[in-house]
Enzyme design. Sequence first.
Site, PDB file in Angstrom:
ATOM      1  N   ASP A 241      -1.711 -12.797  -1.678  1.00 28.64           N
ATOM      2  CA  ASP A 241      -2.693 -11.762  -1.960  1.00 28.64           C
ATOM      3  C   ASP A 241      -3.101 -10.978  -0.522  1.00 28.64           C
ATOM      4  OD1 ASP A 241      -3.957 -10.036  -3.363  1.00 28.64           O
ATOM      5  OD2 ASP A 241      -5.512 -11.419  -4.066  1.00 28.64           O
TER       6      ASP A 241
ATOM      7  N   HIS B 289      -3.305 -15.570  -8.025  1.00 26.39           N
ATOM      8  CA  HIS B 289      -4.740 -16.069  -7.289  1.00 26.39           C
ATOM      9  C   HIS B 289      -5.881 -17.118  -8.173  1.00 26.39           C
ATOM     10  CE1 HIS B 289      -6.032 -12.166  -8.914  1.00 26.39           C
ATOM     11  NE2 HIS B 289      -5.497 -11.541  -8.126  1.00 26.39           N
TER      12      HIS B 289
ATOM     13  N   HIS C 267      -6.972  -3.544   4.184  1.00 22.55           N
ATOM     14  CA  HIS C 267      -7.689  -2.664   4.261  1.00 22.55           C
ATOM     15  C   HIS C 267      -8.198  -2.169   5.975  1.00 22.55           C
ATOM     16  CE1 HIS C 267      -8.588  -2.668  -0.062  1.00 22.55           C
ATOM     17  NE2 HIS C 267      -8.791  -4.141   0.250  1.00 22.55           N
TER      18      HIS C 267
ATOM     19  N   PHE D  92     -12.558  -5.235  -1.699  1.00 25.19           N
ATOM     20  CA  PHE D  92     -12.126  -6.705  -1.536  1.00 25.19           C
ATOM     21  C   PHE D  92     -10.700  -6.688  -1.068  1.00 25.19           C
ATOM     22  CE2 PHE D  92     -14.736  -6.181  -5.668  1.00 25.19           C
ATOM     23  CZ  PHE D  92     -15.471  -7.102  -5.678  1.00 25.19           C
ATOM     24  N   GLY D  93     -10.661  -7.858  -0.572  1.00 28.44           N
ATOM     25  CA  GLY D  93      -9.218  -8.495  -0.031  1.00 28.44           C
ATOM     26  C   GLY D  93      -9.250  -8.727   1.438  1.00 28.44           C
TER      27      GLY D  93
ATOM     28  N   ASN E 223      -0.168  -1.644  -7.241  1.00 25.72           N
ATOM     29  CA  ASN E 223      -1.366  -0.760  -7.334  1.00 25.72           C
ATOM     30  C   ASN E 223      -1.410   0.356  -6.166  1.00 25.72           C
ATOM     31  OD1 ASN E 223      -1.892  -2.841  -5.617  1.00 25.72           O
ATOM     32  ND2 ASN E 223      -3.985  -3.092  -6.028  1.00 25.72           N
TER      33      ASN E 223
ATOM     34  N   ASP F  61      -2.314  -5.782 -11.281  1.00 26.77           N
ATOM     35  CA  ASP F  61      -3.033  -6.672 -10.334  1.00 26.77           C
ATOM     36  C   ASP F  61      -3.981  -5.651  -9.525  1.00 26.77           C
ATOM     37  OD1 ASP F  61      -3.664  -8.929  -8.741  1.00 26.77           O
ATOM     38  OD2 ASP F  61      -3.250  -7.611  -7.178  1.00 26.77           O
TER      39      ASP F  61
ATOM     40  N   ARG G 219       0.759  -1.336  -0.016  1.00 23.10           N
ATOM     41  CA  ARG G 219       0.229   0.097   0.173  1.00 23.10           C
ATOM     42  C   ARG G 219       0.760   1.273  -0.003  1.00 23.10           C
ATOM     43  NH1 ARG G 219      -3.925  -2.624  -1.686  1.00 23.10           N
ATOM     44  NH2 ARG G 219      -5.456  -3.854  -0.356  1.00 23.10           N
TER      45      ARG G 219
END
Lengths: 315, 441
Positions: free
Chosen positions: B315, B242, B319, B333-334, B104, B162, B74
């Site tokens: 993965d 994934h 968050h 997501f995640g 990302n 990704d 992040r």
Amino acid sequence: MILKRKDLLGLEELAAEEILGILDVAEQFRNIFDRPVRKVPIMRGRTVVNLFFEPSTRTRISFELAEKRLSADIVNFSASTSSLKKGETLRDTAENIEAMKVDMIIMRHGSPGSAAYLARVLKSSVINAGDGAHEHPTQGLLDMMTMRQRLGNLAGRNVTIIGDIAHSRVARSNIWGLTKLGAQVTVCGPPTMMPPDVRRLGVRVEYDLRRAVDGADVLNILRVQLERQARSVFPSNREYHRMFGVTEEVVRLLKPECFIMHPGPMNRDVEISSEVADGPRQVILEQVTNGVAVRMAIIYLLSGGDPGSLRGETD
Amino acid sequence: MDWNWRSIPAEYVIANVRVCRGGKLAKRRGFLHVKKGKVETVGVGEPTAEGFPTLDAGGWVCAPGLVDLHAHFREPGQEEKETIATGSRAAAAGGFTAVVTMPNTQPAIDNAGLVRYVIDRGLEAGLCRVFPTGAISTGRTGETLCEYGEMVAAGAVGFTDDGSPVAHGGLMRNALEYASMLGVPIVSHAEDRTLAGAGVMHEGYWATRLGLEGIPRAAEDACTYRDIELARATGAHLHVAHVSTRGSVELIRRAKAEGVRVTAEATPHHLTLDHSLCRSWSTMFKMNPPLREPDDVAAVAQALAEGVIDCVSTDHAPHTATEKELQFDQAPFGVVGLETALAVGITHLVREGRLDLGVLVQRMSERPAEIFHLPCGRLEEGNDADFMLFDPDEIWSVDPAALQSKSKNTAFAGQTLTGRVKATFLRGRLTWRDADGSLEK
């Protein structure tokens, strides 16, 4: 006690006896509507908040009327006037409202599971007035109340639900409630409007409207969300009407006693022709009246109301 | 000489361990002799080296430091979720000594300067090797290629968009061809967004029941198919991230048999959890790709055992609690994964008899390092002493609050797992030690 729970989140979680118990109480409330004073004092001093994050006219008015006829104090809160636009989370909004000491929250929200979420974080009772495509339990109950008034016991009766099953909370609540009461449910619509594995919910799937209505005791016609046409879920209103619209021609295929329901608001001449919408088979306004009674029953029962003591109030 | 955790010298011995490497767990106890950050000896039986501080590890497993090919740290841009420092600490706590980070971020890692930035932040943290991937396209917009040559020279180990798929087949083809010249893989987040639509979970019975929009298997399979055909046509190395569906497993199996240069990874959650968990409405089960059906989970696990899927990647997707507190359809997501990956594999694959412990470790260290050509992952004499110790039998319960990651969004909260990382060493230096101090017995 009929409802041994804090919240009404969906019909999935209710037992058949609970559903029948609610409908019985709703009938008692229905009786007071024909009196000159349609109000009972049983929720006096209690506060109910109507929390609507999605536009709604009839469900909101129906709940408001139910609350007023029970003499509750009401606060209305809708998305356009809320602080949600300022980026506040649902949790913060709800906790703030609860901190103002309310007894019950009626919520409509576009996200499936939002009522369950609220029920988990709040001490107040929560009634789900529609959470995305998940459930709309009071609509399911008012539909069953209307069916039961006409058909008596619903066990073994054939109910055909027509429309966008995949995106319909009304369909899901109908399916849960009706199958629990032993009715045979057929769902009908184009495959693009059928959710995957829907048969595992215990329903029959028909893509041909004429076959789907064969032998039906009730048709429950869902509103077509016209914006789905833009996403190619169906080609055009015209084609939808031709293939899945309930018209006079379809009505001629029905059993003589079969009646027609619609949760509203209707798209005339899309899912239902104007003749049928105004014709002798439809019970749409009865549904609306029953909606108020069902909502009174739910609010009453979740507030700890005892159906035995209701006699004196409603007789 | 006595062992002291607080001052581990340049030369020491870890005795009484079962060495795990090359896909095998040694039957006999052995030892590891570390000298100046390098592996001096990996031996069997009693230590031959004397006169150095020696830790009696009580029979725990000594394995290569784990290598994760897929983590989101992040930084830059979303430091409220994780930083390279906190992510590195989570990695060390999970037994990892090397992590490949996803590009990302905000801004996306799409130039050599940002590649260098991530590497520098990793070195600053000093808790694991941080190998950045770069974005396939500038700004991850799926339009133009980044400057791969300069980015590889700066240390990028692969390229991926990704989080978003590359919708444009022509661009994906060019990415594969161009990257092949540089000897690095293109990592595919295989998802046809036009099929995934507004989906938030697997399209199937549970999505139907919950009224949530579904993501069909075909969204993944169609894109996996396209990317495999592009790898076949270009001869380039495609790494499929994934994998979640039985269909993609079959496509990869066939492509490998036909000699296409494809490798693949699966996450701990796709190897062990299925879509029915979403019935709780918990956003800890919201990830992309989504949790699929039990037969997909079984197919992915089987493929890992067979080597069709090369490795376990986490993965790791942190968050904040606020974001994950949103309703299911609105939450991001995640889930995080670094600190539970090994134990999830031991609990659900090894102890259920579906995978040997040695193979699990190999799929989490040697094999991922090998397919990304990383200079680590092997516990061999002369190599950097990147290793970890774990107790394969210790039972513990996942407490999100106890995670080292800045974010606590784990899908395994409250689960009782078997297998616990006791200590992690990077270049011979301690980067993590299990807080209960039980190594000191």
